[in-house]
Each structure stands twice: as C-alpha cells, then as structure tokens.
Motif scaffolding. Structure first.
Motif, PDB file in Angstrom:
ATOM      1  N   ARG B  33       0.849  -1.197   0.000  1.00  0.00           N
ATOM      2  CA  ARG B  33       0.000   0.000   0.000  1.00  0.00           C
ATOM      3  C   ARG B  33       0.888   1.251   0.000  1.00  0.00           C
ATOM      4  N   ALA B  34       1.924   1.248   0.821  1.00  0.00           N
ATOM      5  CA  ALA B  34       2.828   2.405   0.914  1.00  0.00           C
ATOM      6  C   ALA B  34       3.607   2.593  -0.387  1.00  0.00           C
ATOM      7  N   VAL B  35       4.092   1.485  -0.936  1.00  0.00           N
ATOM      8  CA  VAL B  35       4.890   1.567  -2.172  1.00  0.00           C
ATOM      9  C   VAL B  35       4.050   2.137  -3.318  1.00  0.00           C
ATOM     10  N   LYS B  36       2.807   1.688  -3.403  1.00  0.00           N
ATOM     11  CA  LYS B  36       1.956   2.114  -4.517  1.00  0.00           C
ATOM     12  C   LYS B  36       1.485   3.561  -4.377  1.00  0.00           C
ATOM     13  N   SER B  37       1.540   4.101  -3.151  1.00  0.00           N
ATOM     14  CA  SER B  37       1.008   5.454  -2.981  1.00  0.00           C
ATOM     15  C   SER B  37       2.095   6.525  -2.904  1.00  0.00           C
ATOM     16  N   ALA B  38       3.362   6.139  -3.082  1.00  0.00           N
ATOM     17  CA  ALA B  38       4.436   7.146  -3.012  1.00  0.00           C
ATOM     18  C   ALA B  38       5.334   7.037  -4.245  1.00  0.00           C
ATOM     19  N   PRO B  39       5.776   8.179  -4.778  1.00  0.00           N
ATOM     20  CA  PRO B  39       6.643   8.123  -5.958  1.00  0.00           C
ATOM     21  C   PRO B  39       8.078   7.779  -5.558  1.00  0.00           C
ATOM     22  N   ILE B  40       8.370   6.505  -5.463  1.00  0.00           N
ATOM     23  CA  ILE B  40       9.703   6.100  -4.986  1.00  0.00           C
ATOM     24  C   ILE B  40      10.444   5.289  -6.059  1.00  0.00           C
ATOM     25  N   ASP B  41      11.766   5.274  -5.929  1.00  0.00           N
ATOM     26  CA  ASP B  41      12.531   4.413  -6.840  1.00  0.00           C
ATOM     27  C   ASP B  41      13.427   3.442  -6.068  1.00  0.00           C
ATOM     28  N   LYS B  42      13.313   3.482  -4.736  1.00  0.00           N
ATOM     29  CA  LYS B  42      14.097   2.538  -3.942  1.00  0.00           C
ATOM     30  C   LYS B  42      13.280   2.066  -2.740  1.00  0.00           C
ATOM     31  N   LEU B  43      13.246   0.748  -2.537  1.00  0.00           N
ATOM     32  CA  LEU B  43      12.557   0.179  -1.369  1.00  0.00           C
ATOM     33  C   LEU B  43      13.597  -0.543  -0.520  1.00  0.00           C
ATOM     34  N   ILE B  44      13.701  -0.102   0.740  1.00  0.00           N
ATOM     35  CA  ILE B  44      14.631  -0.784   1.662  1.00  0.00           C
ATOM     36  C   ILE B  44      13.803  -1.573   2.676  1.00  0.00           C
ATOM     37  N   LEU B  45      14.083  -2.869   2.781  1.00  0.00           N
ATOM     38  CA  LEU B  45      13.445  -3.676   3.821  1.00  0.00           C
ATOM     39  C   LEU B  45      14.459  -3.823   4.952  1.00  0.00           C
ATOM     40  N   ASP B  46      14.152  -3.202   6.073  1.00  0.00           N
ATOM     41  CA  ASP B  46      15.074  -3.200   7.212  1.00  0.00           C
ATOM     42  C   ASP B  46      14.740  -4.376   8.132  1.00  0.00           C
ATOM     43  N   PHE B  47      15.654  -5.348   8.200  1.00  0.00           N
ATOM     44  CA  PHE B  47      15.426  -6.563   8.995  1.00  0.00           C
ATOM     45  C   PHE B  47      16.076  -6.505  10.378  1.00  0.00           C
ATOM     46  N   SER B  48      16.646  -5.351  10.757  1.00  0.00           N
ATOM     47  CA  SER B  48      17.461  -5.328  11.977  1.00  0.00           C
ATOM     48  C   SER B  48      16.676  -5.701  13.242  1.00  0.00           C
ATOM     49  N   ASN B  49      15.365  -5.467  13.252  1.00  0.00           N
ATOM     50  CA  ASN B  49      14.589  -5.803  14.454  1.00  0.00           C
ATOM     51  C   ASN B  49      13.694  -7.024  14.277  1.00  0.00           C
ATOM     52  N   VAL B  50      14.031  -7.851  13.287  1.00  0.00           N
ATOM     53  CA  VAL B  50      13.245  -9.068  13.082  1.00  0.00           C
ATOM     54  C   VAL B  50      13.775 -10.154  14.025  1.00  0.00           C
ATOM     55  N   SER B  51      12.872 -10.706  14.825  1.00  0.00           N
ATOM     56  CA  SER B  51      13.305 -11.670  15.845  1.00  0.00           C
ATOM     57  C   SER B  51      13.299 -13.108  15.324  1.00  0.00           C
ATOM     58  N   PHE B  52      12.511 -13.370  14.271  1.00  0.00           N
ATOM     59  CA  PHE B  52      12.437 -14.723  13.714  1.00  0.00           C
ATOM     60  C   PHE B  52      11.968 -14.615  12.270  1.00  0.00           C
TER      61      PHE B  52
END
Lengths: 169, 105
Positions: B33-52
C-alpha cells in the motif's frame, strides 16, 4: 548415556496462529539441552517450516485438522523431532522437496520449506502418500558444551552472543 | 509489524517481530500500500529488528522485488541478523537484490 532422556508430545489445530505456538513450545523444550542460540534458531525455523506445511498444504481443504508434534532429547545431545499430520499427503515427495517448487505461488510461498529443514538439521525423513497424511522426522546433534565455554566462547563466528551459563538479555 | 519511513524517493519498511506464514500477509499488504502510494525508486526492507524468520520471509522479499521491479525501482535488504542471512543465502535471493549491513544502531 545415549538413550532418550526426555520426551514431549503435543497436538494442536493446524491454524496459522499456532505456527508461533509450535516453535515456542519446541524451543522451550529443546532449551533443556542448553543449545547454542544459533542451533535453537535453526531448529525453531525447521519446526516452523514443517508446521506451516501442515497448515498451508496438508489441511488446506480440511479446517480443524490436527498437527502432532513429538520431540525426544537424547543423552548424546541428539534432538529428534517428529511432525505428523493426517492431511492430504504428498503425491511426489521428490518434487515437493525440490527447492523453489511450490503449489501455492499466488500466496507468495517460496518453495523453500524442505530446503530450509534439510539445511538446518542433520537428517530429514519424509514419509507420505496421498490421502494418508505425512510423517516428517528431523534430527540434529547439538554441539557439546564444556564448563569452560561460559568464559571461552561468548560469541559465534558472526559475532552474535551465544547462550551461556549466565543469563543473556 | 511494519513501520514506514519515506525520505525523498526512498521508502524504508522497518520490519519487527516474527515473520512467518501468519504475519507475512499483513506485512505484505502494508508495504505494498505504501509503495503504490508514493513516488519512490528505492525500497529498503530493514530486517534489523526481526526476531524470527522462516521461508515465508523469502516469499515476502521475492514478492516485493517483483512489485518494485515492475515500478522500475530497486530493492535493498538491510541488516538481517546472522541466521536470517543464512536463510536468505540458501534462497539465492542475493541475486535479486542487494543485501547490505549498515552500522548497527
């Protein structure tokens, strides 16, 4: 002393909420052998993959199906995990175990469940036939822990903190 | 859980908690939803706080790669904890996107 020193059996409904429950229960029981944090994370992941397979595939058309999990701990630090369902079964086990093979791409299933289970355990056996459910057995031998390890080995190769004799946050 | 941060044309999705088959669907909806509603050319998935994370997380990354690729943008995976990096390596996902390690906060 290489015999079974502890054993647990658990059965629960194959719902997606229970994936977290299953790995928490497995993790809690396996912790009795004082595994490394990395070993425990790998076994939790393997259990999660196996239970997810029951939810996504075995009982896809059978709501309320039951997953049976049995874990045995052995004196030689071997962990035995059996996960069984009475669901639809697997027609072609070889194909199902191929990395990236999935029957549910529209649900963004990556087809890596068996590859992860194989990689994170020492042994993986799958027995299944259509209509008769699936039995999956995984085994892993945990590293020996010496009394000196608490001081000598505080982190693994990647620098992550290991479980030690003293509580770690 | 996902929290979204947009800076210029970069959208960062900070993921936290467990990523499994149960939680991945909601994360996917929120990020898309966020990606489709903002004019972006880079998506960063931040995994630093993923516990599993199990292979459901790989499906999540692969699906977001497909989306951002269709929009002509680039996907970056940031700071996966060691054993999550192992699952990623096993999947070969590094061929689709860059996996980076920033300085730990």
């Amino acid at each position: 002393m290489n015999g079974c020193i502890n054993e647990m059996k658990l059965s629960f409904i194959a719902s997606s909420e229970n994936e977290a429950f299953a790995r928490a229960a497995a993790s809690s029981f396996i912790s009795l052998l004082d595994p490394l944090v990395s070993e425990l994370a790998e076994l939790k992941t393997a259990v999660s993959e196996a239970v997810t397979n029951c939810v996504v595939h075995a009982y896809r058309d059978m709501p309320g199906g039951i997953v049976y999990m049995q874990i045995k701990l052995f004196g030689d630090r071997r962990v035995y995990i059996k996960i069984r369902d009475k669901g639809c079964g697997i027609e072609d086990i070889g194909q199902a175990m191929q990395p990236l093979f999935t029957t549910a791409p529209e649900e963004e299933r990556a087809g890596l469940g068996f590859a992860v289970m194989e990689s994170f355990t020492d042994k993986l056996r799958v027995k299944s036939s259509p209509g008769n459910g699936t039995v999956l057995v995984m085994e892993k031998v945990l590293q020996e822990r010496s009394p000196n390890e608490c001081k000598a080995n505080l982190s693994d190769k990647s620098g992550r903190k290991l479980r030690t004799c003293t509580p770690v946050r | 859980m996902v929290s979204i941060e947009i800076n210029s044309q970069t959208l960062t999705a900070h993921l936290s908690g467990d990523i499994d088959h149960h939680t991945a669907a909601a994360m996917r909806t929120e990020i898309d939803r966020a990606v489709k509603s903002a004019p972006i050319d880079k998506l960063i998935l931040d995994f630093s706080n993923v516990s599993f994370m199990d292979s459901s997380g790989i499906g999540l990354v692969m699906g977001r790669y497909k989306l951002i690729n269709e929009l002509g943008g680039k996907l970056i995976v940031a700071d996966p904890p060691a054993y999550i990096a192992k699952v990623m390596k096993l999947s070969g996902i590094g061929r689709l996107c860059e996996i980076i390690n920033t300085v730990r906060r």
